[in-house]
Design a protein around this motif. Structure first.
Motif, PDB file in Angstrom:
ATOM      1  N   ALA A 159      31.643  36.577  40.507  1.00  0.00           N
ATOM      2  CA  ALA A 159      31.061  37.559  39.595  1.00  0.00           C
ATOM      3  C   ALA A 159      30.907  38.925  40.233  1.00  0.00           C
ATOM      4  O   ALA A 159      30.270  39.797  39.658  1.00  0.00           O
ATOM      5  CB  ALA A 159      29.686  37.068  39.112  1.00  0.00           C
ATOM      6  N   TRP A 160      31.474  39.142  41.419  1.00  0.00           N
ATOM      7  CA  TRP A 160      31.348  40.424  42.090  1.00  0.00           C
ATOM      8  C   TRP A 160      32.362  41.394  41.493  1.00  0.00           C
ATOM      9  O   TRP A 160      33.574  41.187  41.589  1.00  0.00           O
ATOM     10  CB  TRP A 160      31.587  40.253  43.583  1.00  0.00           C
ATOM     11  N   PRO A 161      31.930  42.482  40.838  1.00  0.00           N
ATOM     12  CA  PRO A 161      32.849  43.353  40.099  1.00  0.00           C
ATOM     13  C   PRO A 161      34.048  43.870  40.888  1.00  0.00           C
ATOM     14  O   PRO A 161      35.161  43.885  40.351  1.00  0.00           O
ATOM     15  CB  PRO A 161      31.930  44.498  39.645  1.00  0.00           C
ATOM     16  N   PRO A 162      33.916  44.305  42.163  1.00  0.00           N
ATOM     17  CA  PRO A 162      35.120  44.802  42.844  1.00  0.00           C
ATOM     18  C   PRO A 162      36.149  43.717  43.151  1.00  0.00           C
ATOM     19  O   PRO A 162      37.297  44.030  43.460  1.00  0.00           O
ATOM     20  CB  PRO A 162      34.564  45.389  44.154  1.00  0.00           C
ATOM     21  N   TYR A 163      35.730  42.449  43.082  1.00  0.00           N
ATOM     22  CA  TYR A 163      36.640  41.379  43.463  1.00  0.00           C
ATOM     23  C   TYR A 163      37.513  40.993  42.276  1.00  0.00           C
ATOM     24  O   TYR A 163      37.244  41.351  41.129  1.00  0.00           O
ATOM     25  CB  TYR A 163      35.823  40.185  43.956  1.00  0.00           C
ATOM     26  N   ARG A 164      38.543  40.223  42.528  1.00  0.00           N
ATOM     27  CA  ARG A 164      39.493  39.900  41.466  1.00  0.00           C
ATOM     28  C   ARG A 164      38.968  38.880  40.468  1.00  0.00           C
ATOM     29  O   ARG A 164      39.619  38.571  39.480  1.00  0.00           O
ATOM     30  CB  ARG A 164      40.790  39.389  42.086  1.00  0.00           C
ATOM     31  N   PHE A 165      37.767  38.318  40.719  1.00  0.00           N
ATOM     32  CA  PHE A 165      37.187  37.371  39.780  1.00  0.00           C
ATOM     33  C   PHE A 165      36.289  38.046  38.751  1.00  0.00           C
ATOM     34  O   PHE A 165      35.682  37.388  37.937  1.00  0.00           O
ATOM     35  CB  PHE A 165      36.348  36.323  40.526  1.00  0.00           C
ATOM     36  N   ALA A 166      36.153  39.368  38.808  1.00  0.00           N
ATOM     37  CA  ALA A 166      35.115  40.052  38.031  1.00  0.00           C
ATOM     38  C   ALA A 166      35.197  39.744  36.539  1.00  0.00           C
ATOM     39  O   ALA A 166      34.182  39.575  35.886  1.00  0.00           O
ATOM     40  CB  ALA A 166      35.201  41.551  38.259  1.00  0.00           C
ATOM     41  N   THR A 167      36.401  39.702  35.999  1.00  0.00           N
ATOM     42  CA  THR A 167      36.524  39.471  34.565  1.00  0.00           C
ATOM     43  C   THR A 167      36.404  38.003  34.195  1.00  0.00           C
ATOM     44  O   THR A 167      36.254  37.672  33.028  1.00  0.00           O
ATOM     45  CB  THR A 167      37.878  39.993  34.064  1.00  0.00           C
ATOM     46  N   ALA A 168      36.470  37.108  35.164  1.00  0.00           N
ATOM     47  CA  ALA A 168      36.439  35.677  34.859  1.00  0.00           C
ATOM     48  C   ALA A 168      35.040  35.092  35.040  1.00  0.00           C
ATOM     49  O   ALA A 168      34.586  34.308  34.227  1.00  0.00           O
ATOM     50  CB  ALA A 168      37.432  34.928  35.733  1.00  0.00           C
ATOM     51  N   GLY A 169      34.353  35.462  36.113  1.00  0.00           N
ATOM     52  CA  GLY A 169      33.024  34.926  36.362  1.00  0.00           C
ATOM     53  C   GLY A 169      33.029  33.538  36.962  1.00  0.00           C
ATOM     54  O   GLY A 169      32.046  33.122  37.560  1.00  0.00           O
ATOM     55  N   SER A 170      34.108  32.819  36.814  1.00  0.00           N
ATOM     56  CA  SER A 170      34.263  31.493  37.403  1.00  0.00           C
ATOM     57  C   SER A 170      35.750  31.182  37.461  1.00  0.00           C
ATOM     58  O   SER A 170      36.540  31.790  36.732  1.00  0.00           O
ATOM     59  CB  SER A 170      33.534  30.423  36.580  1.00  0.00           C
ATOM     60  N   PRO A 171      36.170  30.243  38.315  1.00  0.00           N
ATOM     61  CA  PRO A 171      37.598  29.915  38.396  1.00  0.00           C
ATOM     62  C   PRO A 171      38.067  28.963  37.307  1.00  0.00           C
ATOM     63  O   PRO A 171      39.184  28.475  37.356  1.00  0.00           O
ATOM     64  CB  PRO A 171      37.720  29.270  39.777  1.00  0.00           C
ATOM     65  N   HIS A 172      37.200  28.671  36.328  1.00  0.00           N
ATOM     66  CA  HIS A 172      37.543  27.767  35.236  1.00  0.00           C
ATOM     67  C   HIS A 172      37.894  26.373  35.743  1.00  0.00           C
ATOM     68  O   HIS A 172      38.793  25.703  35.226  1.00  0.00           O
ATOM     69  CB  HIS A 172      38.696  28.323  34.400  1.00  0.00           C
ATOM     70  N   ASN A 173      37.178  25.943  36.751  1.00  0.00           N
ATOM     71  CA  ASN A 173      37.308  24.587  37.263  1.00  0.00           C
ATOM     72  C   ASN A 173      36.069  24.296  38.099  1.00  0.00           C
ATOM     73  O   ASN A 173      35.883  24.916  39.155  1.00  0.00           O
ATOM     74  CB  ASN A 173      38.582  24.435  38.097  1.00  0.00           C
ATOM     75  N   ALA A 174      35.227  23.379  37.625  1.00  0.00           N
ATOM     76  CA  ALA A 174      33.953  23.120  38.300  1.00  0.00           C
ATOM     77  C   ALA A 174      34.159  22.583  39.708  1.00  0.00           C
ATOM     78  O   ALA A 174      33.426  22.958  40.637  1.00  0.00           O
ATOM     79  CB  ALA A 174      33.128  22.131  37.467  1.00  0.00           C
ATOM     80  N   PHE A 175      35.150  21.714  39.890  1.00  0.00           N
ATOM     81  CA  PHE A 175      35.399  21.131  41.200  1.00  0.00           C
ATOM     82  C   PHE A 175      35.831  22.212  42.201  1.00  0.00           C
ATOM     83  O   PHE A 175      35.296  22.293  43.321  1.00  0.00           O
ATOM     84  CB  PHE A 175      36.471  20.051  41.092  1.00  0.00           C
ATOM     85  N   LEU A 176      36.788  23.053  41.811  1.00  0.00           N
ATOM     86  CA  LEU A 176      37.277  24.084  42.712  1.00  0.00           C
ATOM     87  C   LEU A 176      36.229  25.158  42.969  1.00  0.00           C
ATOM     88  O   LEU A 176      36.172  25.731  44.063  1.00  0.00           O
ATOM     89  CB  LEU A 176      38.544  24.712  42.141  1.00  0.00           C
ATOM     90  N   GLN A 177      35.397  25.439  41.973  1.00  0.00           N
ATOM     91  CA  GLN A 177      34.332  26.414  42.197  1.00  0.00           C
ATOM     92  C   GLN A 177      33.336  25.906  43.229  1.00  0.00           C
ATOM     93  O   GLN A 177      32.915  26.638  44.120  1.00  0.00           O
ATOM     94  CB  GLN A 177      33.618  26.742  40.889  1.00  0.00           C
ATOM     95  N   TRP A 178      32.944  24.636  43.099  1.00  0.00           N
ATOM     96  CA  TRP A 178      32.024  24.059  44.082  1.00  0.00           C
ATOM     97  C   TRP A 178      32.673  24.044  45.472  1.00  0.00           C
ATOM     98  O   TRP A 178      32.032  24.318  46.481  1.00  0.00           O
ATOM     99  CB  TRP A 178      31.633  22.642  43.659  1.00  0.00           C
ATOM    100  N   LEU A 179      33.960  23.729  45.502  1.00  0.00           N
ATOM    101  CA  LEU A 179      34.674  23.679  46.774  1.00  0.00           C
ATOM    102  C   LEU A 179      34.709  25.053  47.442  1.00  0.00           C
ATOM    103  O   LEU A 179      34.472  25.175  48.645  1.00  0.00           O
ATOM    104  CB  LEU A 179      36.100  23.175  46.535  1.00  0.00           C
ATOM    105  N   ALA A 180      34.980  26.096  46.665  1.00  0.00           N
ATOM    106  CA  ALA A 180      35.066  27.437  47.233  1.00  0.00           C
ATOM    107  C   ALA A 180      33.696  27.973  47.633  1.00  0.00           C
ATOM    108  O   ALA A 180      33.564  28.672  48.639  1.00  0.00           O
ATOM    109  CB  ALA A 180      35.719  28.390  46.226  1.00  0.00           C
TER     110      ALA A 180
END
Length: 340
Positions: A159-180
């Motif tokens: 959710a950090w705006p300068p980063y490439r995830f800013a528009t997504a807010g999550s990687p759309h995968n609960a397992f991979l988000q927890w892993l990261a």
């Protein structure tokens, strides 16, 4: 309202008040199995209530098609296959209700929401270009996990705006988000507990269904279907990080946990070492929570920093707003923007 008032746009653009319609689709994923369970559980003499329940199932399916969403459809497919394999004959009535609701829902979609063509989700499934962004998010999550394997990169990086995830807010995968965010050890422990505990509970429900009535089995099948659908949807969307889904996780998960009948052979009294370890863990957890309370005093400051960082004058009701990472180092921000 759209059919009677020309100024009101068609669903989902017509004033749903959701920052993203997918959040409502998460709600549908949790509740679609439960609505079908209501129809199965109601007495046969309650015909009006059963027809009303089936109408809700059909309307939910119509809204799914009108929302142009794939996650709920995939999740319900996984739930249907899962409960069918698990409960066999006991799931037949629930599956029939879902099938009837699906067929009537298609009719409702064409009557209420169609603009002349078929459901747009059909084309969305066949469009390979729509999968590229999600695949990029998953690949980057794996890169983050590989860079920070033990403790992860930490929460809120998506959710950090300068980063490439800013528009997504999550990687759309609960397992991979927890892993990261939390690393390999934590992900292994949590995934193992979820799979082991979930299977123990579902197996107990399966064995109980063989001797129970059709009405009570409707509740069993619906509850298992809701958990399976949510778990499947969480693998392709940010279902477990949106507030409404977290509320349903507490409700449905707590309901399932409350139905589980834990059985264990008589054991010896825990040793003093076990009591000491438990006390240390409890005090440590209280310390962590207590230290985080100081963040409440800087809510307004972090909110202003978020608005300034994303260059907008409106604070949208996005669920990750309060978790903004206020990084002041310009070199870090520039490097993050180059990575986008």
């Amino acid at each position: 309202m759209h059919l009677t008032i020309e100024e009101i746009k068609l669903w989902p653009e017509g004033g749903t008040n959701y920052v993203n319609i997918r959040i409502f689709n998460h709600y549908q994923t949790w509740t679609l199995p439960l609505l079908a369970g209501i129809v199965v559980a109601l007495p046969k003499t309650w015909r009006t209530a059963r027809v009303g329940g089936l109408g809700l199932v059909a309307l939910w399916w119509a809204l799914v098609f009108a929302s142009n969403v794939r996650g709920t459809i995939v999740a319900m497919g996984v739930a249907a296959v899962g409960v069918g394999l698990l409960f066999r004959q006991e799931a037949k009535r629930w599956l029939l209700v879902q099938l009837a609701g699906l067929l009537v829902g298609i009719v409702l979609y064409y009557v209420l929401f169609s603009t002349g063509g078929g459901p747009p989700v059909v084309e969305k499934f066949s469009d390979r270009g729509t999968y590229s962004k999600r695949l990029q998010l998953w690949r980057t999550s794996l890169e983050m996990a590989w860079t920070h394997p033990w403790l992860g990169a930490g929460p809120m990086h998506f959710a950090w705006p300068p980063y490439r995830f800013a528009t997504a807010g999550s990687p759309h995968n609960a397992f991979l988000q927890w892993l990261a965010e939390w690393g390999f050890p934590s992900t292994g422990i949590m995934s193992g507990l979820a799979v082991w505990g979930g299977w123990r509970w579902m197996d107990q429900e399966r064995r109980a269904a063989e001797e129970a009535s059709a009405a009570s089995n409707g509740v069993r099948v619906a509850l298992v279907g809701s958990v399976l659908a949510a778990a499947a949807h969480a693998m392709v969307s940010g279902l477990l990080v949106t507030p409404i889904s977290q509320v349903f996780l507490a409700l449905v998960g707590g309901w399932a946990w409350g139905r589980y009948q834990f059985k264990q052979e008589p054991a010896t009294v825990p040793s003093n070492v076990a009591h000491a370890v438990l006390c240390v863990l409890l005090v440590g957890a209280m310390g962590v929570v207590g230290c985080s309370l100081k963040d409440l005093s800087t809510v307004e400051e972090r909110r202003d920093a978020l608005i300034e960082a994303v260059d907008r004058n409106r604070f949208s009701p996005r669920y990750w707003g309060q978790g903004f990472l206020h990084v002041r180092d310009s070199e870090v921000i520039d490097r993050a923007r180059r990575d986008r």
